[in-house]
Design a protein around this motif. Structure first.
Motif, PDB file in Angstrom:
ATOM      1  N   ALA A   1     -12.047   0.441   0.880  1.00 42.04           N
ATOM      2  CA  ALA A   1     -11.090  -0.865   1.454  1.00 42.04           C
ATOM      3  C   ALA A   1      -9.447  -0.555   0.846  1.00 42.04           C
ATOM      4  CB  ALA A   1     -11.725  -2.110   0.868  1.00 42.04           C
ATOM      5  N   GLY A   2      -8.516  -0.728   1.578  1.00 37.11           N
ATOM      6  CA  GLY A   2      -7.281  -0.565   0.936  1.00 37.11           C
ATOM      7  C   GLY A   2      -6.718   0.608   1.139  1.00 37.11           C
ATOM      8  N   GLN A   3      -5.405   0.690   1.133  1.00 37.35           N
ATOM      9  CA  GLN A   3      -4.783   1.957   1.294  1.00 37.35           C
ATOM     10  C   GLN A   3      -3.863   2.036   0.297  1.00 37.35           C
ATOM     11  OE1 GLN A   3      -3.966   4.781   2.107  1.00 37.35           O
ATOM     12  NE2 GLN A   3      -3.064   5.036   4.111  1.00 37.35           N
ATOM     13  N   TYR A   4      -4.481   2.149  -1.063  1.00 36.97           N
ATOM     14  CA  TYR A   4      -3.919   2.010  -2.491  1.00 36.97           C
ATOM     15  C   TYR A   4      -3.664   3.084  -3.380  1.00 36.97           C
ATOM     16  CZ  TYR A   4      -8.776   1.844  -2.296  1.00 36.97           C
ATOM     17  OH  TYR A   4     -10.158   2.306  -1.862  1.00 36.97           O
ATOM     18  N   ARG A   5      -4.927   3.959  -3.583  1.00 38.11           N
ATOM     19  CA  ARG A   5      -4.939   4.709  -4.607  1.00 38.11           C
ATOM     20  C   ARG A   5      -3.945   5.920  -4.526  1.00 38.11           C
ATOM     21  NH1 ARG A   5      -8.904   8.837  -5.647  1.00 38.11           N
ATOM     22  NH2 ARG A   5     -10.046   8.443  -3.873  1.00 38.11           N
TER      23      ARG A   5
ATOM     24  N   ALA B   1       0.002  -4.603  -4.483  1.00 38.95           N
ATOM     25  CA  ALA B   1      -0.497  -4.697  -3.499  1.00 38.95           C
ATOM     26  C   ALA B   1      -2.136  -4.733  -3.364  1.00 38.95           C
ATOM     27  CB  ALA B   1      -0.254  -3.737  -1.972  1.00 38.95           C
ATOM     28  N   TYR B   2      -2.578  -3.899  -4.322  1.00 33.96           N
ATOM     29  CA  TYR B   2      -4.102  -3.890  -4.131  1.00 33.96           C
ATOM     30  C   TYR B   2      -4.957  -5.196  -4.782  1.00 33.96           C
ATOM     31  CZ  TYR B   2      -8.182  -0.797  -4.985  1.00 33.96           C
ATOM     32  OH  TYR B   2      -9.517  -0.210  -4.552  1.00 33.96           O
ATOM     33  N   ASP B   3      -4.418  -5.830  -5.653  1.00 37.57           N
ATOM     34  CA  ASP B   3      -5.131  -7.157  -6.123  1.00 37.57           C
ATOM     35  C   ASP B   3      -4.758  -8.052  -5.339  1.00 37.57           C
ATOM     36  OD1 ASP B   3      -2.863  -8.178  -7.843  1.00 37.57           O
ATOM     37  OD2 ASP B   3      -3.192  -6.116  -8.653  1.00 37.57           O
ATOM     38  N   GLN B   4      -3.522  -8.084  -4.805  1.00 33.63           N
ATOM     39  CA  GLN B   4      -2.960  -9.064  -3.971  1.00 33.63           C
ATOM     40  C   GLN B   4      -3.563  -9.407  -2.570  1.00 33.63           C
ATOM     41  OE1 GLN B   4       1.259  -8.308  -2.448  1.00 33.63           O
ATOM     42  NE2 GLN B   4       1.306 -10.061  -1.253  1.00 33.63           N
TER      43      GLN B   4
ATOM     44  N   VAL C   1       0.858  -1.330  -0.016  1.00 30.56           N
ATOM     45  CA  VAL C   1      -0.111   0.093  -0.053  1.00 30.56           C
ATOM     46  C   VAL C   1       0.674   1.394  -0.057  1.00 30.56           C
ATOM     47  CG1 VAL C   1      -2.014  -1.210   1.040  1.00 30.56           C
ATOM     48  CG2 VAL C   1      -0.299  -0.213   2.410  1.00 30.56           C
ATOM     49  N   GLY C   2       0.830   1.693  -0.998  1.00 29.28           N
ATOM     50  CA  GLY C   2       2.167   2.981  -1.269  1.00 29.28           C
ATOM     51  C   GLY C   2       1.665   4.024  -0.736  1.00 29.28           C
ATOM     52  N   GLY C   3       0.258   4.478  -0.541  1.00 28.18           N
ATOM     53  CA  GLY C   3      -0.180   5.586   0.088  1.00 28.18           C
ATOM     54  C   GLY C   3       0.237   5.765   1.473  1.00 28.18           C
ATOM     55  N   THR C   4       0.586   4.621   2.211  1.00 26.52           N
ATOM     56  CA  THR C   4       1.083   5.022   3.571  1.00 26.52           C
ATOM     57  C   THR C   4       2.575   5.296   3.606  1.00 26.52           C
ATOM     58  OG1 THR C   4       1.703   2.635   3.527  1.00 26.52           O
ATOM     59  CG2 THR C   4      -0.396   2.969   4.652  1.00 26.52           C
TER      60      THR C   4
END
Length: 856
Positions: free
Chosen positions: A453-457, A182-185, A157-160
């Motif tokens: 969901a997820g810390q992705y975008r 990470a998003y699809d993982q 999760v790159g956004g973190t």
């Protein structure tokens, strides 16, 4: 650093902080510090306060203050410094108890090298030079033998952390390694988004919930998993919004709702299509919105199911200025019209329901129908009576809710990850989005569909730091590493597979789909090298050949932005790294120069890790594009800064520009270029009709409902239909952020330090299970042990297990050993990393439950 320096018992800390109010998020810690100082100069602590950002894999990104004395964190409190009072304060007990991990017994002290058998033998302490030299030597050997693409890199999760995770991306790009997104993982990629809207994902910011008048929640447990923002949901209800929760289980969120609608597992698509049928049949839809923004007026051939292109029709042609990634299709209003995909300007007299005969340039005449008419015909089978049979939702309830949704604006639908982490999660999302679009609830304050969901975008352009000199990156979805290549995959599978795995910010040997596959790959030698960066000894560390001790977000500099919280923030080091921990940027720089001396120059040599991080932040801010225009590092050091948008007040409202200014779909999904995602919706419109061959072959050109397990578990093992009759649901817990805080003593005490499984009383009775009994959840792939909570709010034939437990709490097992890495062919139509890719279907899993016998 002496171990005794950090000896602080839980009782001592609680005694100190309880009076200060730190754990309930007041400013008590500062008051406690001031009162302590007032006791006398001789005993006054030398305290300082450092503002940083809590950054596990959580979209909360709460601003926190670390209260520090003599380079030790004494307390953590909510910063409560956001310019908008509605966002103050932010923070939960997990973040406020982070000292338990910073100074806990699992904290890694030195680099470690495995000189025996991973997973069995003890890792041996080493120096940094020994560990880095060993790692570089093995990576060079593997790259030379199998090719650099045989080395996989997984960072969460790159956004973190745009800086530290960007450093990993930077080295992987330079070295030619494969990156696993990470998003699809993580199963967080809601595939209906790219299919329908051409984006990775979009969400309303939580403050916008206050402007909604109707909020329908499908499979999301906001009150347990979105703690910093949960109050907005309650406030929205108090302001008059109706909250309706659709869930097989009575959740904390259902307890706060106006209405709970229980339904059978994974039947949400049928419910959504039943609601849509009522809206269409009774003409409750927004006809102008449909004609302006969707593909539903476009003509579809009835013989082969394909859209008709303008260039195929007599007297029509494709406009000369149509981009290569778009296509011009045809609509009809008494004459055939070539639709420009970059212009949302269809005449409103366009037909939605007439079958027409289309003359082609080939001389052939073909019959065609607007996609809307095909949708209407497709909805015929979703009568309230049939939906009740499939979902358990009463037909009168369904009709009433359809009327409420059609009549109440703004309407906001929340579609949770536990609901789309199914084999047909994409179909459910497409069906739910249909409700919003049919009723025109999009692109306006308080309206839309959100997944949360997820810390992705990614919220700014990061390429200048993440991808040096515009070099090509290699990407491979993680499911192919587990499942192997498929015949229909679009991603490039490495010739020799993945032979080495480097990862950080995650615990895949415990927490990822069929983690037992990863363990077996290490034990068999197929994975020849596993390198872990972490700040504590996780299960994954024990299966690694090298462990490199990293640091927490209290010990490094980074830049943070989430998909949901609309502020850009800094992580600022409150203390120097504990023991021998190092920031990941430093680790990557040291590894880079050992792999190739030419690589070091890309990581700010000569600067310490925090200075280098600040340079990377300045680079990203200056090249990050409109969302960060004018934002400086100096501003961020003073406090959080709201990201920019085209919405008044810089609000985060999905598709505002498309709806308000009639801009074509999709908006840009960073970090990729528009043409990469615009190909997903070639019409430039919201697309509910997909005419790619795989969709047509699957019978999924339009949103349909397909029951769970038919194309997954039952196809894999026909005996599973009778053998395993429980759905195995792994939900997020209030006590952890995935596996972070699995070993937090305070969190564990709140749940009796043991895992639980929720069962319906009737199911428990049939199995001879009573509340508190130790039970096994099992299938042919694995077994996990937990303690039963017999709950009348649990759905029938459902075993609900709260994910995130390390294997030390599960007798050495992983709860994910029961799952399977299913790959759905419609997820392979295109491949753009983290945008259109196979998504992990955690909940597409069958099991059985039995009481652990006393003699076991």
């Amino acid at each position: 650093m002496k171990k005794d320096k950090f000896r602080l018992t839980r009782r001592q800390f609680l005694n100190a902080t309880a009076a200060a109010g730190v754990l309930i998020g007041t400013s008590g810690a500062v008051g406690f510090a001031k009162s302590a100082a007032a006791e006398g100069e001789d005993t006054a602590p030398n305290l300082k306060t450092v503002r940083t950002t809590c950054s596990p894999n959580c979209t909360g990104a709460c601003g926190l203050n670390a209260i520090v004395e003599d380079n030790e964190i004494k307390a953590i409190e909510q910063a409560a410094d956001y310019p908008e009072s509605e966002y103050n304060p932010r923070g939960c007990l997990k973040g406020l108890s982070m000292m338990n991990l910073v100074y806990g017994p699992d904290r890694l002290k030195t680099p470690l090298i495995q000189k025996g058998k991973p997973g069995s033998d003890e890792l041996q302490p080493s120096t940094w030079d020994e560990a880095l030299d060993f790692t570089a030597k093995r990576l060079k050997e593997i790259a030379e033998k199998y090719g650099p693409e045989s080395i996989g890199v997984a960072f969460q999760v790159g956004g973190t952390g745009y800086v530290q995770k960007g450093a990993v991306s930077r080295l992987a790009t330079l070295a030619g390694w494969n990156i696993h997104h990470a998003y699809d993982q993580n199963g967080d990629l809601p595939m209906f988004w790219p299919m329908t809207f051409g984006v990775q994902s979009e969400e309303l910011e939580p403050r916008e919930w206050l402007n909604s008048r109707y909020i329908a929640i499908f499979g999301s447990n906001i009150m347990a998993t979105r703690l910093p923002d949960a109050h907005f949901l309650v406030e929205a209800r108090n302001r008059g919004a109706k909250i309706v929760v659709f869930d097989p289980n009575f959740s904390p969120t259902a307890a706060k709702a106006d209405e709970w609608v229980p339904l059978n597992v994974s039947s949400d698509g049928a419910v959504a299509l039943g609601i849509s049928k009522v809206i269409v049949d009774e003409k409750l839809y927004d006809e102008a919105f449909i004609k302006t923004f969707t593909d539903l007026p476009l003509l579809i051939r009835t013989d082969n199911g394909k859209r008709i292109k303008a260039e195929e029709v007599q007297d029509l042609s494709k406009p000369a200025d149509v981009p290569a990634y778009r296509e011009s299709y045809v609509a009809y209003n008494g004459q055939f019209i070539a639709i420009h995909p970059e212009k949302l300007d269809l005449p409103l007299d366009i037909t939605l329901e007439s079958e027409v005969e289309v003359p082609l340039k080939s001389g052939e005449k073909v019959k065609a129908k607007p996609a809307f008419l095909l949708l209407k015909e497709s909805l015929e089978k979703y009568t309230p009576e049939e939906v009740e049979k499939e979902s358990g939702v009463k037909k009168d309830t369904l009709v009433r809710i359809a009327h409420e949704m059609a009549a109440t604006k703004p309407l906001h639908i929340v579609y949770g990850a536990s609901n789309y982490q199914w084999y047909h999660g994409d179909l459910k999302g497409r069906a739910l989005a249909l409700i919003n679009v049919l009723t025109g609830n999009l692109g306006q304050s308080g309206s839309g569909i959100s997944t949360y969901a997820g810390q992705y975008r990614i919220r700014l352009k990061v390429a200048e730091w993440w991808v040096p000199e515009g070099r090509k990156q290699n990407w491979l979805p993680f499911l192919y590493m587990l499942n192997g290549p498929t015949k229909t995959m679009k991603a490039k599978y490495p010739k020799n597979g993945i032979k080495a795995l480097i990862f950080g910010w995650g615990n895949p040997f415990d927490q990822h789909n069929m983690s037992n596959i990863l363990r077996s790959k290490v034990e068999s030698g197929e994975l020849e090298l596993v390198v872990t960066m972490d700040f504590q000894m996780t299960t994954s560390c024990k299966y690694s050949h090298v462990v490199l001790p990293a640091v927490t977000w209290y010990e490094k500099t980074d830049l943070v932005a989430t998909p949901v919280h609309p502020y850009l923030q800094l992580q600022q080091p409150a203390i120097t790294p504990v023991y021998e921990g190092k920031p990941e940027l430093w680790i990557m720089r040291e590894l880079a120069k050992r792999l190739n001396p030419e690589f070091e120059k890309y990581f700010y040599p000569g600067l310490d890790a925090d200075q280098a991080a600040e340079e990377a932040i300045k680079l990203m801010l200056s090249t990050g594009g409109p969302t960060v225009e004018g934002i400086t590092l100096e501003q961020l050091k003073k406090g959080p800064v709201r990201l920019k948008s085209e919405v008044p007040g810089n609000r985060q409202i999905p598709f505002y520009e498309q709806v308000q200014y009639k801009k074509p779909f999709p908006p840009v999904s960073l970090p990729v270029k528009l043409e990469q995602t615009a190909q997903f919706v070639k019409s430039g419109r919201i697309e509910f009709y997909k005419d790619e061959d795989i969709f047509l072959q699957a019978g999924e050109a339009l949103p349909v409902h397909k029951p769970p397990f038919e194309e997954s578990e039952y196809a894999l093992n026909p005996q599973a239909r009778e053998k395993y009759t429980f759905s195995y649901i792994t939900r997020n817990a209030i006590y952890r952020v995935h596996s972070t805080h699995s070993n937090n003593i305070w969190m564990n005490e709140l749940q009796e330090s043991k895992p639980h499984v929720w069962l319906n009383p009737e199911d428990a009775s049939e199995k001879g299970i009573q509340d508190g009994d130790e039970v096994e959840i099992y299938n042919d792939r694995g077994t996990v042990t937990a303690f039963a909570i017999v709950d009348p709010g649990a759905g029938r034939k459902v075993a609900v297990f709260e994910e995130g437990w390390w294997n030390r709490y599960l007798k050495g097992a992983s709860y994910n050993s029961l799952t399977y890495p299913f790959i759905k062919p419609t997820h392979e139509v295109y491949f753009v990393p983290g945008m259109w890719a196979p998504n992990t279907a955690w909940n597409e899993c069958l099991c059985d439950v039995r009481k652990v016998s006393d003699d076991r």
